[in-house]
Scaffold this motif. Structure first.
Motif, short mmCIF file in Angstrom:
data_model
loop_
_atom_site.label_atom_id
_atom_site.label_comp_id
_atom_site.label_asym_id
_atom_site.label_seq_id
_atom_site.Cartn_x
_atom_site.Cartn_y
_atom_site.Cartn_z
N ALA A 1 18.15 -4.49 3.59
CA ALA A 1 16.77 -4.25 4.01
C ALA A 1 16.59 -4.62 5.48
O ALA A 1 15.99 -3.85 6.26
N PHE A 2 17.10 -5.78 5.88
CA PHE A 2 16.95 -6.21 7.27
C PHE A 2 17.63 -5.23 8.22
O PHE A 2 17.06 -4.84 9.25
N ALA B 1 21.51 8.39 11.96
CA ALA B 1 22.56 8.61 10.96
C ALA B 1 22.88 7.31 10.23
O ALA B 1 23.07 7.30 9.01
N ALA B 2 22.93 6.19 10.96
CA ALA B 2 23.21 4.89 10.34
C ALA B 2 22.11 4.52 9.35
O ALA B 2 22.38 3.98 8.27
N ALA B 3 20.85 4.79 9.72
CA ALA B 3 19.73 4.49 8.82
C ALA B 3 19.83 5.31 7.53
O ALA B 3 19.56 4.80 6.43
N VAL B 4 20.22 6.58 7.65
CA VAL B 4 20.37 7.43 6.47
C VAL B 4 21.49 6.89 5.57
O VAL B 4 21.35 6.85 4.33
N ILE B 5 22.59 6.44 6.17
CA ILE B 5 23.70 5.86 5.40
C ILE B 5 23.23 4.62 4.65
O ILE B 5 23.53 4.43 3.46
N LEU B 6 22.48 3.75 5.32
CA LEU B 6 21.98 2.53 4.69
C LEU B 6 20.96 2.85 3.59
O LEU B 6 20.89 2.15 2.57
N LEU C 1 20.37 2.72 -2.65
CA LEU C 1 20.19 3.34 -3.97
C LEU C 1 21.19 2.80 -4.99
O LEU C 1 21.04 3.03 -6.19
N LEU C 2 22.22 2.09 -4.51
CA LEU C 2 23.22 1.52 -5.41
C LEU C 2 22.63 0.30 -6.13
O LEU C 2 21.73 -0.36 -5.62
N PRO C 3 23.15 -0.01 -7.33
CA PRO C 3 22.66 -1.18 -8.07
C PRO C 3 22.84 -2.47 -7.26
O PRO C 3 23.87 -2.67 -6.62
N GLY D 1 13.29 -3.48 -0.12
CA GLY D 1 12.01 -4.17 -0.22
C GLY D 1 11.90 -5.36 0.73
O GLY D 1 12.83 -6.14 0.88
N VAL D 2 10.74 -5.46 1.39
CA VAL D 2 10.45 -6.59 2.30
C VAL D 2 9.07 -7.12 1.93
O VAL D 2 8.10 -6.35 1.84
#
Length: 308
Positions: free
Chosen positions: A49-50, A203-208, A213-215, A220-221
């Motif tokens: 998140a950070f 692109a990095a933000a899209v990857i993150l 979405l992974l378990p 959330g912040v």
């Protein structure tokens, strides 16, 4: 005024000074970033998140700056590949490993291991024939690797050593080194630094976002407190300056010189971690730092001989 990649004739002094200033400023921001990541962990902000929100903020800042200069990131198959690979190696992948590892191994240790990319980049540059073999620079690689091994040995031999996170943290410099080489080899012709930087961060933000979405991961912040949001804002500003300077340094100094960022980052990051965040100095710090410092000095002496 656009910061472009077009070749401009400078005096020898100015041509040497600009990369040095980019290096010092960018390295200082890098060292600050590792300590901000530790503060984020203490505020119960997850690493994903950070990293996601601060990178998204930095991308927005640089995108607005690029729009103001009428120099938006170009979008075609060539540049999309560049943004995606650069964003994965140099931003999302490496920083996620570092940020996840900091609560387990400390900001000081991470600040020290980011001194490794110059050596790994040099070895890669030799392999890809981007550089000629030279005894002085090879000796620098051996010396700095010895320093890194010294630090890693002491860290691994500590009673409370977390082997998994130490090893995961050590993957980060490998990704950074590959990213340094990739950005130099695949730099899109005629595209400026300030156009490439926001494209890479987006692109990095899209990857993150995909990682979230992974378990076990979340973006959330908590909005109940002001400090976490302020910290994300500060980190966004740090990232914006860091990655814009990174591309300017990449173009003016080359991949091996660029990799010295880690050394400057360590000079800032380790003292801040020890003096302001109360971390204990890593075991073997003096010997490891001396060996790494000697290695980096030999790398640069060798580079100066090549230019003469």
């Amino acid at each position: 005024m656009t910061l472009s990649t077009t070749s401009v004739t400078h005096s020898p002094k100015r041509a040497w000074l600009a990369p040095l200033m980019y290096l010092l400023a960018c390295g200082a921001l890098l060292g600050l970033s590792t300590n901000l990541a530790k503060l984020a962990g203490e505020m119960q902000l997850s690493a994903v998140a950070f990293l996601f929100w601060s990178i998204s903020g930095a991308a927005l800042i640089l995108l607005v700056l690029a729009a103001f200069r009428r120099n938006l990131p170009p979008v075609n198959l060539r540049t999309l590949e560049y943004y995606a690979v650069s964003g994965l190696l140099g931003v999302a992948g490496a920083n996620l490993l570092f940020f996840l590892a900091i609560p387990h191994v400390g900001a000081g240790f991470v600040a020290l291991i980011i001194t490794l990319p110059p050596l790994l980049t040099y070895v890669g540059a030799l392999t890809l024939k981007m550089e000629r073999f030279q005894v002085t620079r090879a000796a620098g690689v051996i010396s700095a690797l010895a320093g890194a091994i010294t630090l890693a040995f002491h860290k691994l031999s500590a009673p409370d050593a977390n082997y998994l996170w130490i090893l995961l943290a050590l993957i980060g410099p490998v990704l950074l080194a590959i990213g340094n080489l990739y950005r130099t080899l695949r730099w899109p012709v005629g595209v400026s630094s300030d156009a490439l930087a926001p494209g890479m961060l987006i692109a990095a933000a899209v990857i993150l976002l995909c990682v979230s979405l992974l378990p076990g991961f979340s973006l959330g912040v908590s909005t109940d407190r002001f400090l976490p949001i302020m910290l994300i804002g500060v980190q966004a500003l740090v990232f914006a300056g860091q990655f814009l300077l990174l591309f300017l340094l990449q173009k003016s100094g080359g991949p091996v010189f660029l990799s010295l960022l880690g050394s400057v980052g360590a000079v800032v990051g380790v003292p801040v971690a020890i003096l302001l965040q109360g971390e204990t100095a890593p075991e073997g710090l003096l010997l490891g730092a001396l060996l790494i410092g000697a290695g980096i000095a030999l790398l640069n002496i060798g580079k100066a001989k090549q230019l003469n």
